[in-house]
Scaffold this active site. Structure first.
Site, PDB file in Angstrom:
ATOM      1  N   HIS A 149       0.800  -1.238   0.000  1.00  0.00           N
ATOM      2  CA  HIS A 149       0.000   0.000   0.000  1.00  0.00           C
ATOM      3  C   HIS A 149       0.831   1.286   0.000  1.00  0.00           C
ATOM      4  CE1 HIS A 149      -3.588  -2.267   0.044  1.00  0.00           C
ATOM      5  NE2 HIS A 149      -3.784  -2.404   1.339  1.00  0.00           N
ATOM      6  N   HIS A 223      -9.719   2.449   0.580  1.00  0.00           N
ATOM      7  CA  HIS A 223      -9.676   1.316   1.500  1.00  0.00           C
ATOM      8  C   HIS A 223     -10.759   1.368   2.586  1.00  0.00           C
ATOM      9  CE1 HIS A 223      -7.896  -2.136   3.458  1.00  0.00           C
ATOM     10  NE2 HIS A 223      -6.839  -2.115   2.657  1.00  0.00           N
ATOM     11  N   GLU A 360     -11.721  -3.141  -2.998  1.00  0.00           N
ATOM     12  CA  GLU A 360     -10.726  -2.170  -3.467  1.00  0.00           C
ATOM     13  C   GLU A 360     -10.522  -2.347  -4.964  1.00  0.00           C
ATOM     14  OE1 GLU A 360      -7.208  -2.738  -0.682  1.00  0.00           O
ATOM     15  OE2 GLU A 360      -8.666  -4.149   0.110  1.00  0.00           O
TER      16      GLU A 360
HETATM   17  C1  GLA Z   1      -5.362  -5.092   1.910  1.00  0.00           C
HETATM   18  C2  GLA Z   1      -4.536  -6.310   1.859  1.00  0.00           C
HETATM   19  C3  GLA Z   1      -4.707  -7.102   3.093  1.00  0.00           C
HETATM   20  C4  GLA Z   1      -4.435  -6.282   4.313  1.00  0.00           C
HETATM   21  C5  GLA Z   1      -5.286  -5.067   4.291  1.00  0.00           C
HETATM   22  C6  GLA Z   1      -4.974  -4.152   5.435  1.00  0.00           C
HETATM   23  O1  GLA Z   1      -6.645  -5.325   1.653  1.00  0.00           O
HETATM   24  O2  GLA Z   1      -4.789  -7.099   0.736  1.00  0.00           O
HETATM   25  O3  GLA Z   1      -3.867  -8.216   3.080  1.00  0.00           O
HETATM   26  O4  GLA Z   1      -3.090  -5.912   4.351  1.00  0.00           O
HETATM   27  O5  GLA Z   1      -5.126  -4.362   3.099  1.00  0.00           O
HETATM   28  O6  GLA Z   1      -4.857  -4.822   6.637  1.00  0.00           O
END
Ligand code: GLA
Length: 395
Positions: A149, A223, A360
Site C-alpha cells: 500500500h 480502502h 478495493e
Molecule cells: C489489503 C490487503 C490485506 C491487508 C489489508 C490491510 O486489503 O490485501 O492483506 O493488508 O489491506 O490490513
C-alpha cells in the site's frame, strides 16, 4: 494502450467539466471555516469543520457531503480518509456503515488503512523491488517480506489539500497531493487528484487522476471497510457478495500473485451469482488458507467496457445494497481477516475479526513484476484517470 484501457476519458472529462462549470458559478462565503453557500433547495450540500491537528501542528479539516436521501459522507484531509458514511436501511433509518474512529489521534496511530486513499501503489510489491527501464527500485518492507500500500506513510498518512465544489445535484471535494521524486522509494514527482462526488441518489464517485515527470508506477484505490448491518459488533459473514469475475489472481503464502489467473468455477471464489461471505470462507482450500479468508484480487470481466457494475454487497436484515462500478481491471475483496479486536470502535468496544469488508478497485497486485499483467506504468505526458462509484440503495 494499456493505459488507455484503464481510463474512461469520456465519463471523467464530462464530470470534471461539470465541476468546473459549478466552480465558476460558485460564490464562496467569507469565513474559511464555513461551507459553500447552501440553498435549502440544493439536493447535495458540503460543509467544512476543523477536525484536529497533527502532531506536527498541521490543521486537518473534515468535509461533510450530504444529500436529501439520507446519505452523509465525512472525508478528512488526513489520508483523504472517509471517516464516516451513513446511508438509510430499508426502514429509512440512516446509520453508519463504515469502520472508523472518532478522533484524528486514533487515525494517526497504526491501523489497517481504515477508509484511506491508497497510493502510490495499492497492494503488494514482491520484496519491495521493481525495475523500470533497467533501473531497480527498492521500497520499504512494511509487510514482511513485501511492500504494501505505497509504504509506511504512502498516501494514507499524508495531508491532502482540498477544494470544494457544489452544483444543484452534486457536491464534490477535490483533494490534491504531490508525492516527491523518490518519496517512499518511487521515481517521479507525482501530482495526484482524488475527487469525491456525492450525488442526490446515494452514489459516491471517486475520480483518481495523476501525472508524473518521470516514468513511475501508479495503482490508486480506496480502502473503506463496510459493514452494511451498521452493527460493528457483528461479522460481515451474513453479507451476500457478487463479483463479476470468471478468474482470480491466486497468491502464494506471502500474498504475492503466482502469475497465473485461475478459473473460479467450483471454488469458494465463485461470486458470479451472489453468495454469502460465510458460505464457503471456512472451506479447505489452498487459496483461502493463504489469504486467511478472502484477501484476493479478482480478474474483472468486461475489462474493455469502461465503468461497469463489477461487484455488489447485500445485507438482508437491513436491506442495504452497495454496488461498485469501476473501469479498473481488478478488485481486491478483503474479508477483514486481520481485524483482531484491538482497535477501538467509535462508541466503545473493539473491531473484531471480520467485522468489515473492503472492495478495493485496482490493478492486480505486484503488476510491476508480472509481465503478463496489465501495466501500471505511468510516463510523463500521460494522464492516469480512473473512476470508481459506490452506489447505495435498499431492497
Ligand atoms: C489489503 C490487503 C490485506 C491487508 C489489508 C490491510 O486489503 O490485501 O492483506 O493488508 O489491506 O490490513
Amino acid at each position: 494502450m494499456n493505459l488507455v484501457k484503464r481510463c474512461i476519458y469520456g465519463i471523467s472529462i464530462l464530470s470534471l467539466a461539470s465541476m468546473n462549470v459549478q466552480c465558476k458559478g460558485e460564490k464562496k462565503t467569507d469565513a474559511a471555516e464555513t461551507a459553500l453557500e447552501t440553498n435549502a433547495t440544493d439536493a447535495v450540500s458540503i460543509a467544512k469543520t476543523m477536525y484536529g491537528k497533527t502532531d506536527k501542528g498541521v490543521q486537518i479539516d473534515r468535509y461533510t457531503l450530504k444529500n436529501q436521501k439520507g446519505m452523509e459522507v465525512d472525508i478528512i484531509t488526513y489520508g483523504g480518509i472517509i471517516s464516516s458514511l451513513k446511508v438509510p436501511n430499508k426502514a429509512g433509518k440512516s446509520e453508519e456503515v463504515v469502520l472508523g474512529f472518532n478522533s484524528l489521534e486514533q487515525y494517526m496511530k497504526p491501523n489497517p488503512y481504515f477508509g484511506a486513499l491508497i497510493g502510490r501503489y495499492g497492494n503488494r510489491i514482491a520484496k519491495g523491488k521493481f525495475t523500470l527501464d533497467g533501473k531497480q527500485y527498492s521500497l520499504a518492507i512494511n509487510n514482511t517480506p513485501n511492500a504494501l500500500h505505497g509504504g509506511p506513510e504512502g498516501f494514507h498518512r499524508v495531508v491532502w489539500t482540498a477544494e470544494e465544489a457544489k452544483g444543484g445535484d452534486t457536491a464534490s471535494l477535490k483533494l490534491k497531493y504531490v508525492a516527491k521524486d523518490m518519496e517512499e522509494g518511487y521515481p517521479g514527482n507525482l501530482t495526484v487528484f482524488v475527487t469525491y462526488t456525492l450525488n442526490k441518489d446515494n452514489a459516491l464517485d471517486v475520480l483518481y487522476e495523476a501525472t508524473t515527470d518521470k516514468k513511475t508506477i501508479v495503482n490508486l484505490t480506496q480502502h473503506s471497510y463496510f459493514n452494511l448491518s451498521a452493527d460493528f459488533s457483528k461479522p460481515i459473514l451474513d453479507h451476500e457478495i457478487m463479483i463479476d469475475a470468471d478468474k482470480l489472481v491466486p497468491v502464494a503464502a506471502t500474498l504475492i500473485p503466482t502469475g497465473q489467473l485461475t478459473d473460479v468455477t467450483n471454488t469458494p471464489f465463485d461470486f458470479r451469482k451472489p453468495k454469502l461471505v460465510g458460505a464457503a470462507i471456512e472451506s479447505k482450500d489452498e487459496q483461502l488458507k493463504n489469504g486467511l479468508g478472502y484477501d484476493h484480487c479478482w480478474v474483472l470481466n468486461n475489462q474493455n467496457k469502461g465503468e461497469r457494475l463489477v461487484a455488489s454487497a447485500y445485507h438482508a436484515t437491513s436491506g442495504r445494497v452497495l454496488e461498485v462500478y469501476t473501469d479498473q481491471p481488478g478488485i481486491q475483496f478483503y474479508s477483514g481477516n486481520f481485524l483482531d479486536g484491538t482497535l477501538p470502535m467509535r462508541n466503545g468496544g473493539t473491531y473484531a475479526h471480520r467485522t468489515g469488508f473492503c472492495l478495493e478497485t485496482q490493478h492486480y497486485p505486484d503488476s510491476p513484476n508480472q509481465k503478463d499483467f496489465p501495466t501500471t506504468v505511468l510516463s510523463p505526458g500521460e494522464n492516469y484517470k480512473t473512476k470508481t462509484t459506490f452506489k447505495f440503495s435498499v431492497k
